[in-house]
Design a protein around this motif. Structure first.
Motif, PDB file in Angstrom:
ATOM      1  N   TRP A 178     -10.082  -3.999   0.131  1.00 43.38           N
ATOM      2  CA  TRP A 178      -9.485  -2.704   0.481  1.00 43.38           C
ATOM      3  C   TRP A 178      -8.236  -2.428  -0.351  1.00 43.38           C
ATOM      4  O   TRP A 178      -7.360  -3.257  -0.476  1.00 43.38           O
ATOM      5  N   SER A 179      -8.197  -1.234  -0.918  1.00 43.01           N
ATOM      6  CA  SER A 179      -7.012  -0.804  -1.675  1.00 43.01           C
ATOM      7  C   SER A 179      -7.025   0.707  -1.728  1.00 43.01           C
ATOM      8  O   SER A 179      -7.925   1.338  -1.200  1.00 43.01           O
ATOM      9  N   TRP A 180      -6.022   1.279  -2.401  1.00 34.73           N
ATOM     10  CA  TRP A 180      -5.946   2.736  -2.385  1.00 34.73           C
ATOM     11  C   TRP A 180      -7.143   3.363  -3.067  1.00 34.73           C
ATOM     12  O   TRP A 180      -7.649   4.397  -2.640  1.00 34.73           O
ATOM     13  N   MET A 223       0.844  -1.215   0.000  1.00 35.66           N
ATOM     14  CA  MET A 223       0.000   0.000   0.000  1.00 35.66           C
ATOM     15  C   MET A 223       0.870   1.253   0.000  1.00 35.66           C
ATOM     16  O   MET A 223       0.512   2.248   0.596  1.00 35.66           O
ATOM     17  N   THR A 238     -10.278   2.126  -3.337  1.00 33.36           N
ATOM     18  CA  THR A 238     -11.506   2.025  -2.544  1.00 33.36           C
ATOM     19  C   THR A 238     -11.443   3.019  -1.381  1.00 33.36           C
ATOM     20  O   THR A 238     -12.469   3.560  -0.965  1.00 33.36           O
ATOM     21  N   TRP A 271     -12.774  -3.762   4.073  1.00 38.52           N
ATOM     22  CA  TRP A 271     -11.575  -4.398   4.637  1.00 38.52           C
ATOM     23  C   TRP A 271     -11.837  -5.868   4.937  1.00 38.52           C
ATOM     24  O   TRP A 271     -11.042  -6.738   4.597  1.00 38.52           O
ATOM     25  N   ASP A 295     -11.882  -8.096   2.095  1.00 35.98           N
ATOM     26  CA  ASP A 295     -10.625  -8.127   1.344  1.00 35.98           C
ATOM     27  C   ASP A 295     -10.680  -7.302   0.064  1.00 35.98           C
ATOM     28  O   ASP A 295     -10.013  -7.613  -0.927  1.00 35.98           O
TER      29      ASP A 295
END
Lengths: 221, 221, 221
Positions: free
Chosen positions: A175-177, A1, A179, A170, A173
């Motif tokens: 979750w990322s920059w 991340m 989202t 989250w 699974d």
């Protein structure tokens, strides 16, 4: 991340700066001295984060240990001391920036808590507290009932929805920059829409006059 | 201590619910909006426990991480929003339930602290704070001087005696589920007796008018 | 640092006692009951240390776990209950003792934080909070805006300089019992000099009347 970390650092400083300005302005209005303005700026900019770090067990809190954050907050206080008449005229801009700060603090607070393994519910609560905590501490220090409880603004509701969204993404699974950015933008948009359309939270039953008689102990009537 | 754990869970939820109702009623009386009522209910029901957990190093506090407790507190807030006129008429019942909540929080707070190895003195202090902390936080958030300091009610004294009794029994290896119940009942009885007989804590020297002149710094006169 | 440890223990108790007296006097003036006076004495004497210990992760805080400190604080409260008219006449002496307490708390708070590895910036902040935190908590509990923000006294500035000096000497490996004493004496001297010469912190821009209109959320104007 890495991208997210690099991105939030700059955004985080902006969020802290903007919140700190609102704290400094509150202190100026209450005729605090220069030291008081700087402390209120720091409390408003970093107070939510300090609350978050204490509740999730990450001590010492970044709000007292990381130079960039402290400089951003105290610097905002100094700027407020010098430029406060002009800042008064920038009311609309500051409201928008403050909404952006709220969305950022909520996303960042919830994420940090989840990363440290605090669990879904605790992280959602902590995320909301990171977003609104600075304002509550500021109001308490200037001797006022926290605005957020009685002004009927949709402030905490976008915060709760944002923290909840972060928690769910989250857990799933997802979750990322991007989202993270999506949730922040939705929270910001919700807040600004509520301001624009004048949406308000209802009061509770104005008809009751609370005739309990003498208060006793924690039995507040 | 399985029986005790199972027993306190239900009792703990009842104690949280009752305390949360008193917090919600305080917010309604101050004309907070619905969000404010829910937050005050949560603060009053779980604030003492959060204070306890932060002071003994158990983070995140159960007051933000355990679903049943949070639901009990926020649920009490919702119930208060809907039923507050009727709750006003139940004053006596709520005072008794609140005294029961005090005794339960004190016993449970002191015990948890001792179990986590905080030591006798710290656990007694933490036990008292668990019992009275929610009410103090609630009063500060609604902009009032904490009632417990000036209303002369015997509220903290039963709490201190209860926490002390728990500490002594624990240190003497006499702690079990029925000594826990015994202490809780004694604290409850003491509190209700004080209410019934009108026992009050004395004021301190009403004759002094405090002519120190100008306050300076923390040198309060 | 055995000499320093033995030396600060007695000095620490004196500092706690003096601060606790100022807290007790604030409570008497507000017509608190005896319990309220004892709690305010304890908050003012040990509140800064409790804040310090929570922020640096040392739980349970010594302010609730160490008998000598708690006895000093509560004892000061009892003394205040009995002797408060006479204490009112000792205003000058109490101001000097309070300045000594400030310098001691700042040096001890910063040192403890550095010893626990909190880092230079965090330790300076924690040192200042240890010095001024008790007074801020006391003012909030008696329902007043913390005096330290608006009274223009040079209180926090000597504290910040002292904490900063401790941090720099520590980082430069020049820390020892006599540099500790030196810093404490300089902070005390600075504070007393500011009192004697009437030095004040400037207000911020008295001309602005803050016409922001309706406050909304944390957008305090």
């Amino acid at each position: 991340m890495e991208t997210l970390a690099a991105g939030t650092t700059v955004l985080e400083l902006v969020a802290v700066f903007v919140s700190a300005v609102s704290g400094g302005l509150a202190a100026v209005r209450k005729k605090f001295d220069v030291f008081g303005v700087l402390v209120l700026a720091w409390v408003c900019g970093l107070g939510g984060g300090i609350l978050r770090d204490v509740l999730i067990g990450d001590t010492p809190p970044v709000g007292i240990s990381q130079w960039p954050l402290v400089v951003a907050a105290v610097g905002a206080g100094l700027v407020t001391c010098v430029l406060h008449p002009g800042l008064a005229r920038l009311r609309r801009s500051v409201i928008v920036l403050d909404a952006a700060a709220l969305s950022l603090f909520v996303v960042q607070g919830t994420t940090k808590s989840l990363e440290l393994g605090a669990g879904l519910l605790a992280s959602v609560v902590v995320g909301v507290l990171t977003g609104v905590g600075g304002g509550v501490l500021r109001d308490m220090l200037v001797g006022e009932v926290p605005l957020i409880f009685a002004d009927r603004q949709l402030y905490a509701i976008p915060a709760i929805l944002g923290a909840g969204a972060v928690g769910l993404l989250w857990t799933a699974d997802l979750w990322s920059w991007w989202t993270a950015v999506l949730v922040a933008v939705v929270v910001l948009g919700f807040r600004l829409l509520a301001l624009w359309r004048g949406w308000l939270v209802p009061h509770v039953g104005v008809g009751w006059t609370g005739r309990w008689g003498r208060d006793s102990g924690s039995m507040d009537t």
